[in-house]
Design a protein around this motif. Sequence first.
Motif, PDB file in Angstrom:
ATOM      1  N   LEU A 129       0.831  -1.203   0.000  1.00 26.49           N
ATOM      2  CA  LEU A 129       0.000   0.000   0.000  1.00 26.49           C
ATOM      3  C   LEU A 129       0.866   1.255   0.000  1.00 26.49           C
ATOM      4  CD1 LEU A 129      -2.776   1.306   0.154  1.00 26.49           C
ATOM      5  CD2 LEU A 129      -2.688   1.083   2.645  1.00 26.49           C
ATOM      6  N   LYS A 130       1.922   1.235   0.786  1.00 28.82           N
ATOM      7  CA  LYS A 130       2.830   2.387   0.842  1.00 28.82           C
ATOM      8  C   LYS A 130       3.509   2.601  -0.516  1.00 28.82           C
ATOM      9  CE  LYS A 130       6.699   4.355   3.410  1.00 28.82           C
ATOM     10  NZ  LYS A 130       7.419   4.784   2.194  1.00 28.82           N
ATOM     11  N   ALA A 131       3.981   1.489  -1.125  1.00 19.31           N
ATOM     12  CA  ALA A 131       4.646   1.603  -2.423  1.00 19.31           C
ATOM     13  C   ALA A 131       3.679   2.124  -3.482  1.00 19.31           C
ATOM     14  CB  ALA A 131       5.206   0.240  -2.833  1.00 19.31           C
ATOM     15  N   ALA A 132       2.459   1.576  -3.472  1.00 15.97           N
ATOM     16  CA  ALA A 132       1.457   2.023  -4.450  1.00 15.97           C
ATOM     17  C   ALA A 132       1.091   3.485  -4.238  1.00 15.97           C
ATOM     18  CB  ALA A 132       0.201   1.148  -4.330  1.00 15.97           C
ATOM     19  N   THR A 133       1.002   3.904  -2.994  1.00 12.99           N
ATOM     20  CA  THR A 133       0.680   5.309  -2.692  1.00 12.99           C
ATOM     21  C   THR A 133       1.795   6.236  -3.157  1.00 12.99           C
ATOM     22  OG1 THR A 133      -0.610   4.599  -0.756  1.00 12.99           O
ATOM     23  CG2 THR A 133       0.064   6.903  -0.838  1.00 12.99           C
ATOM     24  N   ASP A 134       3.046   5.814  -2.944  1.00 13.46           N
ATOM     25  CA  ASP A 134       4.183   6.625  -3.401  1.00 13.46           C
ATOM     26  C   ASP A 134       4.183   6.766  -4.923  1.00 13.46           C
ATOM     27  OD1 ASP A 134       4.981   6.909  -0.798  1.00 13.46           O
ATOM     28  OD2 ASP A 134       6.505   5.324  -0.875  1.00 13.46           O
ATOM     29  N   ILE A 135       3.959   5.636  -5.610  1.00 18.19           N
ATOM     30  CA  ILE A 135       3.915   5.663  -7.074  1.00 18.19           C
ATOM     31  C   ILE A 135       2.785   6.555  -7.566  1.00 18.19           C
ATOM     32  CG2 ILE A 135       3.480   4.262  -9.135  1.00 18.19           C
ATOM     33  CD1 ILE A 135       4.900   1.957  -7.695  1.00 18.19           C
ATOM     34  N   ARG A 136       1.615   6.423  -6.923  1.00 17.20           N
ATOM     35  CA  ARG A 136       0.459   7.242  -7.311  1.00 17.20           C
ATOM     36  C   ARG A 136       0.755   8.723  -7.117  1.00 17.20           C
ATOM     37  NH1 ARG A 136      -3.342   9.563  -9.422  1.00 17.20           N
ATOM     38  NH2 ARG A 136      -1.968   8.830 -11.058  1.00 17.20           N
ATOM     39  N   GLY A 137       1.457   9.020  -6.028  1.00 24.77           N
ATOM     40  CA  GLY A 137       1.816  10.413  -5.776  1.00 24.77           C
ATOM     41  C   GLY A 137       2.719  10.964  -6.871  1.00 24.77           C
ATOM     42  N   LYS A 138       3.685  10.143  -7.290  1.00 21.21           N
ATOM     43  CA  LYS A 138       4.592  10.585  -8.349  1.00 21.21           C
ATOM     44  C   LYS A 138       3.840  10.723  -9.675  1.00 21.21           C
ATOM     45  CE  LYS A 138       8.656   8.461  -6.212  1.00 21.21           C
ATOM     46  NZ  LYS A 138       9.674   7.389  -6.327  1.00 21.21           N
ATOM     47  N   GLU A 139       2.966   9.761  -9.966  1.00 17.31           N
ATOM     48  CA  GLU A 139       2.171   9.838 -11.192  1.00 17.31           C
ATOM     49  C   GLU A 139       1.297  11.090 -11.197  1.00 17.31           C
ATOM     50  OE1 GLU A 139       1.560   5.049 -12.171  1.00 17.31           O
ATOM     51  OE2 GLU A 139      -0.014   6.204 -11.160  1.00 17.31           O
ATOM     52  N   ALA A 140       0.693  11.371 -10.063  1.00 15.86           N
ATOM     53  CA  ALA A 140      -0.167  12.553  -9.974  1.00 15.86           C
ATOM     54  C   ALA A 140       0.635  13.830 -10.176  1.00 15.86           C
ATOM     55  CB  ALA A 140      -0.881  12.573  -8.620  1.00 15.86           C
TER      56      ALA A 140
END
Length: 326
Positions: A129-140
């Motif tokens: 979840l943390k990794a996915a959230t970090d990736i989503r933040g970068k994508e956003a």
Amino acid sequence: QGSSAPSARQLPRQTLGKMKMGFAAFACLLVLMSPVVADQASPVGKALELLSDIQTKIIKEGEEAQKTYAEFSEWCEERSKDLSHDIKTGKAEVAELSAVIDEATATIDSVAAKIEMHAGEISVDEADLKAATDIRGKEASVFVAQEKELTEVIDTLQRAVGILERESKKGGASMLQLKGAQNLAQALEVLVQGAMISTADASQLNSFMQTSSDDDEMGAPAGAVYESHSSNIVDVLTDMLEKAEGQLDAARKKETSDLHAFEMMDQGLKDEIKFGNKEMSEAKSGLAVSGEKKATAEGDLEMTSKDLASDTTALGDLHHECMTKA
């Protein structure tokens, strides 16, 4: 747990037998002597009376001794039954408590393994979840920057096309200079000199032009792109505008898709974490119950084992005492 033996005097059976035989012989002697002494003086009568009293006393003592022996024998038998029953019950309780302890121990081991498993799964889900959230933040962040840039490019292109369309109708000097431009960069420089667009707008359009040229199917350089449109700057800028709008639309669709995928993953992982925590909480509660059950059974087993050992010793002592005094 036990009762004491009768306190009255006990007489062995052999003693009782001897007393009865002695008394019988003495009674026979009195019968044989009675005719001889019937007419004697009063002292003889007194002697007979004394002997009669002794006879009564001996008989009474014999009866009391027999009664005491019977009571003692009955006490031995009843006490032995009670102790034997207590020992049987104690052994059954020891076996039952041992089974409870074994079952609780097995449950504790099983539940502890389950808790460890849930903890591991939760840890993995939280890391995902943390990794996915970090990736989503970068994508956003990338999307926000891309959207901002494309929106500004589109705004600049729309303004530039509008200005050029108005100026082309006037046929001013700037339009004549545009016809002499060999590439888009030169055309933009003419627009800047004619105060049609700002230097920043021109720099932004040049940057977008280079990026677009890298992505163009033919890979044509900026000069070739400009020439392929018959030096019509309006058409070139209109093509750039359409491309920018297409890129913005694609970027927004990709952002929507990425956001939806993240939200699905986010919800799934959070549900797994929530369920895992619930399962682990229940397992911990079960572990506490099993631990308490085991501790209680171990305490009861210790007391029961002590009582069983005491009853076993008491039964052995009872048999020895009863055999000795019988």
